[in-house]
Design an enzyme around this catalytic site. Structure first.
Site, short mmCIF file in Angstrom:
data_model
loop_
_atom_site.label_atom_id
_atom_site.label_comp_id
_atom_site.label_asym_id
_atom_site.label_seq_id
_atom_site.Cartn_x
_atom_site.Cartn_y
_atom_site.Cartn_z
N LYS A 41 -3.82 6.50 -0.31
CA LYS A 41 -3.24 6.81 -0.59
C LYS A 41 -1.98 5.78 -0.74
CE LYS A 41 -2.76 10.54 3.65
NZ LYS A 41 -3.96 11.25 3.88
N LEU A 42 -2.64 4.88 -0.88
CA LEU A 42 -1.46 3.74 -1.81
C LEU A 42 -1.40 3.75 -3.22
CD1 LEU A 42 -4.31 0.89 -0.50
CD2 LEU A 42 -2.15 1.44 0.21
#
Length: 755
Positions: free
Chosen positions: A223-224
């Protein structure tokens, strides 16, 4: 009852040393009068325990209370037994694997094929029995195999059903097969005193905890990605009613950015750490439980939310079921699992490696213990490696890296499909034809994956031979928008996929690259969309140099225009045989009811947008509004003129026997019926909702049981006549209430109708 000596030894081994509380209940610590170190208090072991391989083996095989593991085993088996008729597909198995069905399938390896339908039902029955055996701890190892082997066969049989949580179930089933999870609250323990309430080695907990940590942490790492951080991955999720409390203080845009994306990122990155440490675990259990309960309402993901809830107590002290049971009244404790301290087990190591063979009850590490420690290390390393192994499986990289099912990149990418065209060419005659997208398939996921597209094209080429198409060539033109970008091609439409090369270990040459350079345009595209009125639609297109988009403007679409945002295109009006060149900023009207082609002639990709109004929908909405106003006037008495017979249905809500009713009146009545049904469900009492939910699930499990019984009967006694089979299937399909087996609330793949 345990032997007296065993009970005394178990009580001694369960004691804690002074200054140390058994964090995680890691079994029998060595007695010491010294204050425990910060590592002991924080991590549950000393640094000396990992200073050498023999000490590390002893650490991983330290005797540990089996209670928490036994409760997880029970819950996992129960949830899998509930999952098999639902997400595994037992309730609709005959629709998917009907004998003689002409359908293209997508196994991981092409030689995998489904068994005949009756044997598939038998396979699912075996898997279900295995899940029940795991839950009860009955014939435990055999039950694990009966569940795991059919599960992985079904999982590998259909890539279109792959997802992270289905992969996780298979991993957990594999892990439990190697563990001693039947040492507590199990039928095996009732039959064998040596297994009853016996210690389990610490690595049993270590593997499960690390697996759940990896699920959270790798999902957070994924999710980065810039799309998630900037709030594009799940842009529409904040509209759900579950986020209404947050929208009391935040706008919908900020709720999407801070709560949906920011909160999801922080929770995934930190959940594993917060669950591990004693000080942060209570708060972590609250937030993680809230998160999974929300997911169970947001998405149709079966038992995943409940399985993750069942894994959270694994991070607590392993004796928490005993301490919880001790709080119950004495009259109820007889119904609960044992509250006595666990007895010693041959699977554990009591004492350090240097004291092997010394002292009563002490056992040094043997081959079994060394293999358990080696498995733990190798398995954890493999699980950390697999999500980043896409440099090996390059053929599966299609904008999202690798096989989605083991990457833990959950919800990071959302897609919408604008245009899908399948063209076939007869290699002998050169004749062209078109196929409906999805013909001969039961899934839509083939559109997004090169490996599935290759399998689909190969299958279609074989099936088209039955329709007098010789040496068929198959071409796909698939337009996709990922995370609110421009609609663009995913595959080269000029390549015959039947003869195209594909390998799991090489990059796919006919895969078009994602136009990431155009990502900054998303803010401008959102501004354009927000500036339009509710009746005007817009579609944003990006295309590669040398290619063209062929499109048809329906007569329902009035005032359709094409505006160039970047690059240079030539618009060809097919019927007029005229070309129009557009530079950046130019705009032209497109004639309705005709085909046109948009050729990209600039050296860089072109970007343009269609702006249109669906005049048919606008006119229909205007007519429906007029009928609604007329109905309101009649009901409140302001309209005194009697309604003509053809408009009478707008009052009583029934079309009745009216000959050739007006289509607008039909649409109005149907819309009112849908609105009334929706309002009725929203206003339904909790009891009514539970009753509808129970009826839907009852139908699903009832049909699963009856169809399985029919198939097992067929295998034993042979198939009866077709008339009898039809009657039996019709009886299995009987529903207690219309619409019970619907899929309301399911989060579907976002798709838009093509122009």
């Amino acid at each position: 009852m345990e032997p007296q000596r065993g009970r005394a030894a178990a009580a001694l081994l369960a004691e804690s040393s002074p200054g140390r509380r058994q964090r995680d209940g890691d079994g029998a610590p060595e007695p010491t009068q010294q204050r425990s170190s910060w590592a002991q208090r924080l991590l549950g072991f000393e640094w000396a325990d990992v200073s050498s391989w023999p000490r590390f083996v002893c650490l991983l095989n330290r005797p540990t209370d089996p209670a928490s593991l036994g409760v997880f085993r029970f819950l996992f088996g129960l949830l899998m037994a509930l999952d098999i008729p639902q997400e595994r597909g037992l309730s609709y198995l005959d629709h998917k694997y009907l004998d003689g069905l002409e359908v293209c399938r997508f196994p991981l390896v092409n030689f995998l094929e489904p068994l005949p339908l009756d044997w598939m039902y038998l396979l699912y029955a075996v898997m279900l029995l295995g899940a029940l055996g795991i839950m009860l701890g009955c014939c435990y190892r055999l039950s694990c195999l009966l569940f795991m082997l059919p599960y992985w066969y079904v999982f590998l049989l259909d890539k279109t059903a792959w997802n992270n949580h289905s992969y996780l179930y298979g991993l957990l089933g594999f892990q439990l097969t190697l563990m001693d999870a039947n040492r507590y609250w199990s039928i095996d323990g009732l039959r064998d005193p040596r297994k009853r309430n016996a210690h389990v080695p610490l690595w049993n907990y270590t593997v499960l905890r690390m697996q759940i940590f990896i699920v959270y942490f790798i999902a957070g790492i994924k999710k980065l990605d810039a799309d998630w951080v900037e709030g594009y991955s799940m842009g529409s999720l904040s509209r759900h009613w579950l986020f209404d409390p947050f929208k009391l203080v935040l706008s919908e845009e900020m709720t999407n950015l801070l709560v949906v994306h920011g909160g999801g990122l922080v929770l995934d990155l930190t959940a594993g750490y917060l669950l591990f440490f004693d000080a942060t675990r209570p708060a972590a259990l609250v937030f993680v439980s809230y998160f999974h309960c929300m997911n169970s309402q947001l998405f149709s993901i079966g038992m995943f939310s409940y399985t993750m809830l069942a894994t959270s107590p694994l991070f607590c002290s392993p004796d928490w079921p005993r301490r919880l049971g001790a709080r119950f009244p004495a009259c109820l404790r007889r119904l609960l699992p044992s509250l006595e301290p666990p007895q010693p087990s041959e699977a554990c190591v009591y004492g350090g490696p240097e004291r092997k063979g010394r002292g009563r009850g002490e056992r040094g590490p043997g081959l079994r213990q060394k293999l358990g420690a080696l498995f733990t290390v190798l398995y954890v390393l493999e699980q950390f490696f697999l999500p980043y192994s896409h440099f090996i499986t390059q053929g599966y990289n299609n904008w999202t890296n690798g096989l989605y099912g083991y990457s833990w990149d959950m919800m990071v990418h959302s897609r919408s499909h604008q245009h899908v065209k399948i063209t076939y060419r007869d290699g002998a005659t050169g004749e062209l034809g078109y196929l409906n997208p999805g013909v001969f398939t039961q899934s839509r996921r083939w559109k997004d994956h090169a490996d599935m597209l290759k399998q689909y094209a190969t299958c279609l080429s074989h099936l088209l031979l039955n329709y007098n198409v010789s040496q068929p060539e198959i071409y796909f033109d698939v337009w996709v928008s990922i995370n609110d970008r421009f609609q663009q091609r995913l595959f080269d439409p000029q390549v015959d996929i039947v003869r195209a090369e594909w390998s799991p270990f090489r990059h796919t040459p006919w895969l078009k690259p994602l136009l990431v350079d155009l990502s900054p345009w998303r803010t401008k595209l959102q501004d354009i969309e927000s500036s339009l009125d509710n009746q005007t639609e817009v579609v944003f297109i990006a295309d590669f140099p040398g290619l063209h988009l062929e499109n048809f403007v329906s007569e329902d679409l009035g005032n359709t225009s094409l505006q160039l945002l970047k690059g240079e295109v030539v618009v060809e009006i097919v019927k007029e045989q005229r070309n129009y060149t557009l530079q950046e900023g130019d705009r032209m009207q497109l004639p309705p009811g005709e085909y046109h082609k948009v050729h990209t002639v600039s050296p860089e990709p072109s970007c343009y947008m269609y702006v249109y109004v669906n005049t048919t929908d606008v006119a229909l909405e205007r007519n429906l509004t007029e009928l609604q106003e007329l109905r309101d006037k009649v009901q409140n008495g302001s309209e005194t003129e009697p309604l003509p017979p053809e408009l009478q249905p707008i009052l009583d809500g029934a079309l009745g026997d009216t000959p050739q009713p007006d289509p607008v009146v039909q649409a109005f009545v149907r819309r009112q019926q849908r609105l009334e049904e929706l309002q009725r469900r929203r206003n339904a009492t909790l009891g009514a909702r539970l009753q509808r939910f129970a009826a839907r699930k009852c139908f699903l499990f009832r049909r699963s049981f009856l169809m399985t019984w029919i198939s097992l009967r067929n295998l034993v006694l042979g198939r009866p006549s077709l008339e009898q089979l039809a009657r039996e299937v019709a009886y299995a399909n009987m529903q207690p209430e219309a619409g019970v087996a619907g899929t309301e609330g399911v989060q579907k793949e976002p798709e838009r109708a093509e122009l």
